[in-house]
Design an enzyme around this catalytic site. Structure first.
Site, PDB file in Angstrom:
ATOM      1  N   ARG A 234       0.859  -1.189   0.000  1.00 18.19           N
ATOM      2  CA  ARG A 234       0.000   0.000   0.000  1.00 18.19           C
ATOM      3  C   ARG A 234       0.891   1.234   0.000  1.00 18.19           C
ATOM      4  NH1 ARG A 234      -3.421  -2.703  -1.615  1.00 18.19           N
ATOM      5  NH2 ARG A 234      -5.490  -3.143  -0.780  1.00 18.19           N
ATOM      6  N   GLU A 263      -1.923   7.549  -5.462  1.00 16.33           N
ATOM      7  CA  GLU A 263      -2.481   6.737  -6.540  1.00 16.33           C
ATOM      8  C   GLU A 263      -4.007   6.763  -6.664  1.00 16.33           C
ATOM      9  OE1 GLU A 263      -1.245   2.707  -5.575  1.00 16.33           O
ATOM     10  OE2 GLU A 263      -3.238   2.225  -4.912  1.00 16.33           O
ATOM     11  N   HIS A 295      -0.776  -0.304  -9.704  1.00 13.91           N
ATOM     12  CA  HIS A 295      -1.516  -1.272  -8.872  1.00 13.91           C
ATOM     13  C   HIS A 295      -1.954  -2.493  -9.705  1.00 13.91           C
ATOM     14  CE1 HIS A 295      -3.543  -1.199  -4.752  1.00 13.91           C
ATOM     15  NE2 HIS A 295      -3.533  -2.449  -5.184  1.00 13.91           N
TER      16      HIS A 295
HETATM   17  P1  NAD Z   1      -1.445 -11.168   4.969  1.00  6.40           P
HETATM   18  O1  NAD Z   1      -2.466 -10.684   5.950  1.00  6.40           O
HETATM   19  O2  NAD Z   1      -1.436 -12.603   4.559  1.00  6.40           O
HETATM   20  O3  NAD Z   1       0.019 -10.834   5.518  1.00  6.40           O
HETATM   21  C1  NAD Z   1       0.365  -9.605   6.100  1.00  6.40           C
HETATM   22  C2  NAD Z   1       1.551  -9.846   7.030  1.00  6.40           C
HETATM   23  O4  NAD Z   1       1.970  -8.585   7.534  1.00  6.40           O
HETATM   24  C3  NAD Z   1       1.184 -10.735   8.220  1.00  6.40           C
HETATM   25  O5  NAD Z   1       2.127 -11.781   8.361  1.00  6.40           O
HETATM   26  C4  NAD Z   1       1.251  -9.764   9.394  1.00  6.40           C
HETATM   27  O6  NAD Z   1       1.673 -10.376  10.614  1.00  6.40           O
HETATM   28  C5  NAD Z   1       2.297  -8.775   8.901  1.00  6.40           C
HETATM   29  N1  NAD Z   1       2.308  -7.538   9.653  1.00  6.40           N
HETATM   30  C6  NAD Z   1       1.280  -6.928  10.299  1.00  6.40           C
HETATM   31  N2  NAD Z   1       1.725  -5.828  10.927  1.00  6.40           N
HETATM   32  C7  NAD Z   1       3.051  -5.741  10.663  1.00  6.40           C
HETATM   33  C8  NAD Z   1       4.057  -4.820  11.048  1.00  6.40           C
HETATM   34  N3  NAD Z   1       3.784  -3.766  11.825  1.00  6.40           N
HETATM   35  N4  NAD Z   1       5.316  -5.034  10.622  1.00  6.40           N
HETATM   36  C9  NAD Z   1       5.605  -6.113   9.834  1.00  6.40           C
HETATM   37  N5  NAD Z   1       4.688  -7.019   9.459  1.00  6.40           N
HETATM   38  C10 NAD Z   1       3.424  -6.835   9.853  1.00  6.40           C
HETATM   39  O7  NAD Z   1      -1.602 -10.204   3.715  1.00  6.40           O
HETATM   40  P2  NAD Z   1      -1.177 -10.518   2.197  1.00  6.40           P
HETATM   41  O8  NAD Z   1      -2.268 -11.243   1.511  1.00  6.40           O
HETATM   42  O9  NAD Z   1       0.194 -11.068   2.188  1.00  6.40           O
HETATM   43  O10 NAD Z   1      -1.176  -9.040   1.600  1.00  6.40           O
HETATM   44  C11 NAD Z   1      -0.252  -8.057   2.046  1.00  6.40           C
HETATM   45  C12 NAD Z   1      -0.671  -6.715   1.508  1.00  6.40           C
HETATM   46  O11 NAD Z   1      -0.482  -6.699   0.090  1.00  6.40           O
HETATM   47  C13 NAD Z   1      -2.165  -6.399   1.671  1.00  6.40           C
HETATM   48  O12 NAD Z   1      -2.410  -5.806   2.926  1.00  6.40           O
HETATM   49  C14 NAD Z   1      -2.451  -5.443   0.555  1.00  6.40           C
HETATM   50  O13 NAD Z   1      -2.324  -4.127   1.049  1.00  6.40           O
HETATM   51  C15 NAD Z   1      -1.331  -5.706  -0.461  1.00  6.40           C
HETATM   52  N6  NAD Z   1      -1.840  -6.189  -1.750  1.00  6.40           N
HETATM   53  C16 NAD Z   1      -1.459  -5.559  -2.894  1.00  6.40           C
HETATM   54  C17 NAD Z   1      -1.909  -6.005  -4.132  1.00  6.40           C
HETATM   55  C18 NAD Z   1      -1.482  -5.359  -5.427  1.00  6.40           C
HETATM   56  O14 NAD Z   1      -2.148  -5.566  -6.453  1.00  6.40           O
HETATM   57  N7  NAD Z   1      -0.413  -4.589  -5.459  1.00  6.40           N
HETATM   58  C19 NAD Z   1      -2.767  -7.107  -4.188  1.00  6.40           C
HETATM   59  C20 NAD Z   1      -3.126  -7.761  -2.995  1.00  6.40           C
HETATM   60  C21 NAD Z   1      -2.659  -7.282  -1.784  1.00  6.40           C
END
Ligand code: NAD
Length: 329
Positions: A234, A263, A295
């Site tokens: 994000r 964005e 994105h």
């Molecule tokens: P997820 O919930 O499986 O994993 C997120 C991880 O971040 C977890 O392991 C959590 O413990 C960790 N986390 C939480 N707080 C933290 C902190 N303060 N410091 C470090 N780690 C921390 O999520 P995911 O499915 O892996 O997705 C991650 C992110 O990717 C989503 O939140 C979304 O914003 C982004 N995303 C982007 C796209 C894209 O098209 N670019 C698509 C899907 C998701």
């Protein structure tokens, strides 16, 4: 169940219409406008709305949805930082999401950005098209044997760890929880250790109060000179003005961004004929070592199919009162 589908693109309609055949009880109306307080009233008579990453699901929007009888917000994405969850609960509106449609889609895009920045592929592509076959400005470094630092090792971060491991990189990670699936090839370290040791840093944690501007001047200064930074998570994880300052200080070999703070207005829109008067994104794009995509990390055939399938299953689960882990609390 009647769903009003906001911010429809042709590929959304295609994947949802194909999947809808398996969900005969559901009817979808598609509109191009995105969900915000001005468009929420269009959901009059619908049971649910389907929203996306740039939808504005604030209190003002939720209040109108509630007045119009909407009981369900179906997010066709993983992140939910654009939803006021407290107010949704107060208005008795259930919020459901698609937590893990294709982690590999995003992780592969993160690696694509890292490689493209490292080897200046965008520049090489244009140079060769101009019959310029010189190698000036294209020098990169081997990923093999270098250190990849992954921040956030959930679904996408774990996929990125596996990819980096496959490249022969040493993988270190920082997360508030350690992922047991990665214990054979990932070493968990503190954030400061990760920043100091990594040659490639990739962000995969969600945007929350605790991660807002995680990357700002202080954290940038702790990074190795010549690091590559990739953000596919994000935009607001990175403070853009400080990133620009860091780039001007020659901290980065490359910066690859699929998401960035400004964005929201741009996402999936063709603004090529507009004059962007006050844009920090334009400043970012002026650097030769920065690559921005819009994105598109999620944008694969497999991911779109999985998004449609899970979103419609979420609608069905809600309708039948089935408890679902995809409900955002
Ligand atoms: P997820 O919930 O499986 O994993 C997120 C991880 O971040 C977890 O392991 C959590 O413990 C960790 N986390 C939480 N707080 C933290 C902190 N303060 N410091 C470090 N780690 C921390 O999520 P995911 O499915 O892996 O997705 C991650 C992110 O990717 C989503 O939140 C979304 O914003 C982004 N995303 C982007 C796209 C894209 O098209 N670019 C698509 C899907 C998701």
């Amino acid at each position: 169940m009647k769903i009003l589908f906001y911010d429809t693109k042709s590929y959304d309609k295609e994947s949802f219409e194909a999947t809808l055949k398996k969900f005969p009880g559901i009817q979808i109306d598609y509109i191009r406008s995105d969900l915000d307080p001005r468009t929420a009233a269009l959901a009059d008579g619908f049971d649910a709305v389907c929203a996306f990453v740039s939808s504005n699901v604030s209190e003002a929007t939720l209040k109108i949805l509630h007045e119009k009888g909407v009981r369900l917000v179906l997010l066709r994405c993983a992140g939910y930082n654009n939803v006021d969850l407290e107010k949704a609960a107060a208005y008795d509106i259930c919020v459901m999401r698609v937590p893990g449609y294709s982690p590999e889609a995003v992780a592969e895009h993160a690696m694509a950005l890292a490689l493209a920045c490292n080897r200046r592929l965008y520049k090489a592509y244009n140079k060769v098209r101009e019959n310029d076959f010189s190698l000036a400005g294209l020098m990169g470094f081997n990923f093999y044997g270098k250190i990849a630092g992954i921040i956030g090792t959930g679904r996408i971060g774990a996929a990125m760890c596996r990819i980096c491991n496959g490249f022969g990189m040493k993988v270190i990670a920082y997360d508030v929880y350690e992922n047991p699936d990665l214990k054979d090839f990932v070493t968990y370290v503190t954030l400061d250790e990760l920043l100091a040791q990594s040659d490639l840093i990739s962000l995969h944690c969600p945007l929350m109060d605790s991660t807002y501007h995680l990357i700002q001047l202080d954290t940038i200064k702790k990074m190795k000179d010549g690091v590559i930074l990739v953000n596919t998570s994000r935009g607001a994880l990175v403070k853009t003005e400080d990133l620009i300052e860091g780039i001007r200080l020659h901290k980065f070999a490359g910066v690859g961004l699929d998401v960035y703070e400004e964005e929201t207005k741009n996402v999936f829109e063709d603004r090529s004929d507009e004059i962007l008067e006050h844009s920090t994104t334009a400043r970012l794009l002026s650097f030769p070592n920065v690559m921005i995509t819009s994105h598109q990390g999620f944008f694969t055939k497999e991911a779109l199919e999985a998004i449609a399938e899970t979103t419609l299953q979420n609608a069905l689960d809600f309708e039948s009162g089935k408890k679902s882990p995809n409900q955002v609390q």
